[in-house]
Design a protein around this motif. Structure first.
Motif, PDB file in Angstrom:
ATOM      1  N   LEU A 145      42.392  37.982  46.991  1.00  0.00           N
ATOM      2  CA  LEU A 145      43.204  39.449  47.278  1.00  0.00           C
ATOM      3  C   LEU A 145      43.673  39.999  46.298  1.00  0.00           C
ATOM      4  O   LEU A 145      43.692  41.001  45.903  1.00  0.00           O
ATOM      5  CB  LEU A 145      43.823  39.304  48.399  1.00  0.00           C
ATOM      6  N   SER A 146      44.464  39.024  45.352  1.00  0.00           N
ATOM      7  CA  SER A 146      45.166  39.366  44.304  1.00  0.00           C
ATOM      8  C   SER A 146      44.075  39.747  43.104  1.00  0.00           C
ATOM      9  O   SER A 146      44.464  40.981  42.519  1.00  0.00           O
ATOM     10  CB  SER A 146      45.826  38.331  43.791  1.00  0.00           C
ATOM     11  N   ARG A 149      41.370  41.466  43.707  1.00  0.00           N
ATOM     12  CA  ARG A 149      40.877  42.589  44.221  1.00  0.00           C
ATOM     13  C   ARG A 149      41.729  43.519  43.955  1.00  0.00           C
ATOM     14  O   ARG A 149      41.559  44.757  43.545  1.00  0.00           O
ATOM     15  CB  ARG A 149      40.408  42.457  45.683  1.00  0.00           C
ATOM     16  N   GLN A 150      43.182  43.439  44.102  1.00  0.00           N
ATOM     17  CA  GLN A 150      44.208  44.538  43.947  1.00  0.00           C
ATOM     18  C   GLN A 150      44.065  44.859  42.452  1.00  0.00           C
ATOM     19  O   GLN A 150      44.485  45.980  42.231  1.00  0.00           O
ATOM     20  CB  GLN A 150      45.551  43.975  44.422  1.00  0.00           C
ATOM     21  N   THR A 151      44.048  43.737  41.613  1.00  0.00           N
ATOM     22  CA  THR A 151      43.910  44.075  40.123  1.00  0.00           C
ATOM     23  C   THR A 151      42.788  44.994  39.664  1.00  0.00           C
ATOM     24  O   THR A 151      43.100  46.174  39.045  1.00  0.00           O
ATOM     25  CB  THR A 151      43.973  42.807  39.174  1.00  0.00           C
ATOM     26  N   ASP A 206      41.107  47.082  41.896  1.00  0.00           N
ATOM     27  CA  ASP A 206      41.693  48.205  42.364  1.00  0.00           C
ATOM     28  C   ASP A 206      42.371  49.220  41.474  1.00  0.00           C
ATOM     29  O   ASP A 206      42.107  50.314  41.307  1.00  0.00           O
ATOM     30  CB  ASP A 206      42.298  48.012  43.773  1.00  0.00           C
ATOM     31  N   SER A 207      43.431  48.453  40.893  1.00  0.00           N
ATOM     32  CA  SER A 207      44.336  49.313  39.970  1.00  0.00           C
ATOM     33  C   SER A 207      43.609  49.684  38.406  1.00  0.00           C
ATOM     34  O   SER A 207      43.853  50.718  38.065  1.00  0.00           O
ATOM     35  CB  SER A 207      45.625  48.577  39.778  1.00  0.00           C
ATOM     36  N   GLU A 263      35.111  41.949  47.746  1.00  0.00           N
ATOM     37  CA  GLU A 263      35.133  42.232  49.191  1.00  0.00           C
ATOM     38  C   GLU A 263      33.996  41.084  50.100  1.00  0.00           C
ATOM     39  O   GLU A 263      34.650  40.789  50.950  1.00  0.00           O
ATOM     40  CB  GLU A 263      34.526  43.850  49.523  1.00  0.00           C
TER      41      GLU A 263
END
Length: 125
Positions: free
Chosen positions: A29-30, A32-34, A36-37, A93
């Motif tokens: 999840l971390s 994926r967030q990276t 995403d940014s 995902e």
């Protein structure tokens, strides 16, 4: 080993499996967030490059120096990065969905074992 011990061991193994999956989920999840940014940042760069005209000068930061770069080359590089990041996001995902499924399976198994343990404890000796 009696049935009670076997069930308790299975419960412990399921709990450890769930804990490991939750740690992996958190890391993914971390990640994926990276990604995403990074994707948002690259999209902003692409928008800026799309506004640039043919005679605009584009610079790329390499180490401590700004180096002039061809506009078309810069656009191509950014598009490739966006494509790569999008692919990685899709992969993350899919991994998250798979881990969700594993967590649910581990929880269900733990519930089943708990029910069996309760039945054993309630059964007359």
């Amino acid at each position: 080993m009696d049935v009670m011990e076997i069930l308790q061991k299975q419960f412990q193994e399921s709990a450890e499996k769930l804990q490991t999956t939750q740690k992996d989920y958190s890391k993914t999840l971390s990640d994926r967030q990276t990604l995403d940014s990074q994707l948002n940042e690259n999209r902003q760069v692409k928008e800026e490059l799309d506004l640039a005209t043919g005679d605009s000068k584009v610079y790329k930061l390499i180490g401590p120096a700004l180096v002039q770069q061809d506009l078309d080359e810069a656009k191509t590089n950014v598009e490739k990065r966006i494509s790569y990041i999008t692919g990685e996001l899709k992969r993350k995902e899919d991994m998250l969905k798979d881990m969700d499924k594993k967590q649910d399976e581990a929880r269900e198994k733990m519930q089943e074992i708990q029910i069996q343990l309760q039945k054993l404890q309630q059964a007359p000796n």
